[in-house]
Scaffold this motif. Structure first.
Motif, PDB file in Angstrom:
ATOM      1  N   PHE A 196       0.929  -1.287   0.061  1.00  0.00           N
ATOM      2  CA  PHE A 196       0.013  -0.026  -0.238  1.00  0.00           C
ATOM      3  C   PHE A 196       0.683   1.217   0.107  1.00  0.00           C
ATOM      4  N   ALA A 197       1.934   1.390   0.856  1.00  0.00           N
ATOM      5  CA  ALA A 197       2.677   2.629   0.928  1.00  0.00           C
ATOM      6  C   ALA A 197       3.504   2.589  -0.487  1.00  0.00           C
ATOM      7  N   LEU A 198       3.809   1.621  -1.185  1.00  0.00           N
ATOM      8  CA  LEU A 198       4.624   1.713  -2.360  1.00  0.00           C
ATOM      9  C   LEU A 198       3.450   2.212  -3.413  1.00  0.00           C
ATOM     10  N   ALA A 199       2.403   1.709  -3.446  1.00  0.00           N
ATOM     11  CA  ALA A 199       1.336   2.137  -4.570  1.00  0.00           C
ATOM     12  C   ALA A 199       0.978   3.663  -4.092  1.00  0.00           C
ATOM     13  N   LEU A 200       0.754   3.990  -2.781  1.00  0.00           N
ATOM     14  CA  LEU A 200       0.610   5.371  -2.686  1.00  0.00           C
ATOM     15  C   LEU A 200       1.649   6.275  -3.050  1.00  0.00           C
ATOM     16  N   GLY A 201       2.869   5.993  -2.772  1.00  0.00           N
ATOM     17  CA  GLY A 201       4.145   6.776  -3.279  1.00  0.00           C
ATOM     18  C   GLY A 201       3.963   7.036  -4.485  1.00  0.00           C
ATOM     19  N   THR A 202       3.915   5.791  -5.373  1.00  0.00           N
ATOM     20  CA  THR A 202       3.881   5.773  -6.831  1.00  0.00           C
ATOM     21  C   THR A 202       2.835   6.533  -7.426  1.00  0.00           C
ATOM     22  N   MET A 215       3.783  10.279  -6.688  1.00  0.00           N
ATOM     23  CA  MET A 215       4.733  10.730  -7.805  1.00  0.00           C
ATOM     24  C   MET A 215       4.130  11.045  -8.908  1.00  0.00           C
ATOM     25  N   VAL A 216       3.098  10.354  -9.469  1.00  0.00           N
ATOM     26  CA  VAL A 216       2.603  10.361 -10.779  1.00  0.00           C
ATOM     27  C   VAL A 216       1.922  11.666 -10.675  1.00  0.00           C
ATOM     28  N   LEU A 217       0.720  11.803  -9.693  1.00  0.00           N
ATOM     29  CA  LEU A 217       0.007  13.011  -9.696  1.00  0.00           C
ATOM     30  C   LEU A 217       0.851  14.229  -9.446  1.00  0.00           C
ATOM     31  N   TRP A 218       2.164  14.401  -8.944  1.00  0.00           N
ATOM     32  CA  TRP A 218       2.746  15.407  -8.820  1.00  0.00           C
ATOM     33  C   TRP A 218       3.423  15.786 -10.146  1.00  0.00           C
ATOM     34  N   ALA A 219       3.743  14.751 -10.941  1.00  0.00           N
ATOM     35  CA  ALA A 219       4.253  15.135 -12.199  1.00  0.00           C
ATOM     36  C   ALA A 219       3.470  15.443 -13.022  1.00  0.00           C
ATOM     37  N   LEU A 220       2.092  15.031 -13.168  1.00  0.00           N
ATOM     38  CA  LEU A 220       0.911  15.721 -13.840  1.00  0.00           C
ATOM     39  C   LEU A 220       0.585  16.970 -13.638  1.00  0.00           C
ATOM     40  N   SER A 221       0.521  17.168 -12.140  1.00  0.00           N
ATOM     41  CA  SER A 221       0.395  18.572 -11.682  1.00  0.00           C
ATOM     42  C   SER A 221       1.208  19.498 -12.481  1.00  0.00           C
ATOM     43  N   ALA A 222       2.495  19.222 -12.213  1.00  0.00           N
ATOM     44  CA  ALA A 222       3.477  20.022 -12.804  1.00  0.00           C
ATOM     45  C   ALA A 222       3.176  20.378 -14.560  1.00  0.00           C
TER      46      ALA A 222
END
Length: 174
Positions: A53-59, A62-69
């Motif tokens: 769960f922690a790995l999935a949440l972290g991934t 990261m994807v949401l952060w890149a998309l928001s940028a």
């Protein structure tokens, strides 16, 4: 490892972080298939549900952060264009006008229109100023021409009438 009654007789390895489906259990038997105990082991590379769960949440983060940028840069592009146009106008390029698509946010279109109107007013004020200076320059040339002629007459023939004419021209210019 446990004995046939379930009592732990040996413990080692990752312990509590190992959970199904990474956990595997094997019965330990003798040659006569009599159960001597049970061995519990974790498959290599497998993680417990909290770790997964922690790995999935972290991934995901990261994807949401890149998309928001990406979206933030795309949203800021019209503003950067408006800043560039405003700088060009400030540097004297009065032909610079913002080009904003009809799909842009209403506030961005409104700001672009305000910048274009400002540039139009500045251009008009400069045209009016040039016309005023040209008119003033023309109006000043006539009395100055008269003064030049009167000064030349005074050099040749000084007279009180010519001095009065010079004074009248100076008063008119004033």
């Amino acid at each position: 490892m446990t004995d046939p009654s379930g009592t732990v007789i040996y413990e080692g390895g990752p312990g509590p972080s190992c959970a199904p489906p990474a956990m595997m259990k094997f019965n330990v038997t003798d040659d006569d298939d009599v159960v001597l105990g049970q061995l519990t082991a974790c498959r290599p590379g497998q993680h417990s549900p909290p770790v997964r769960f922690a790995l999935a949440l972290g991934t995901t983060l990261m994807v949401l952060w890149a998309l928001s940028a990406v979206f933030a840069r795309r949203a800021a592009r019209p503003i950067r264009h408006l800043v560039d146009v405003a700088r060009r106008i400030g540097e004297g390029d009065l032909r610079a006008r913002p080009k904003v698509s009809a799909r842009s946010v209403a506030e961005v279109r409104s700001l672009a229109d305000a910048i274009a109107e400002m540039a139009d007013r500045i251009e008009q004020q400069l045209r009016d100023q040039r016309a005023l200076l040209a008119g003033a320059s023309h109006e000043m040339r006539t009395p100055l021409g008269h003064l030049r002629i009167l000064v030349e007459i005074l050099r040749v023939n000084p007279s009180p009438k010519v001095i009065d004419d010079v004074e009248r021209e100076v008063i008119e210019m004033d």
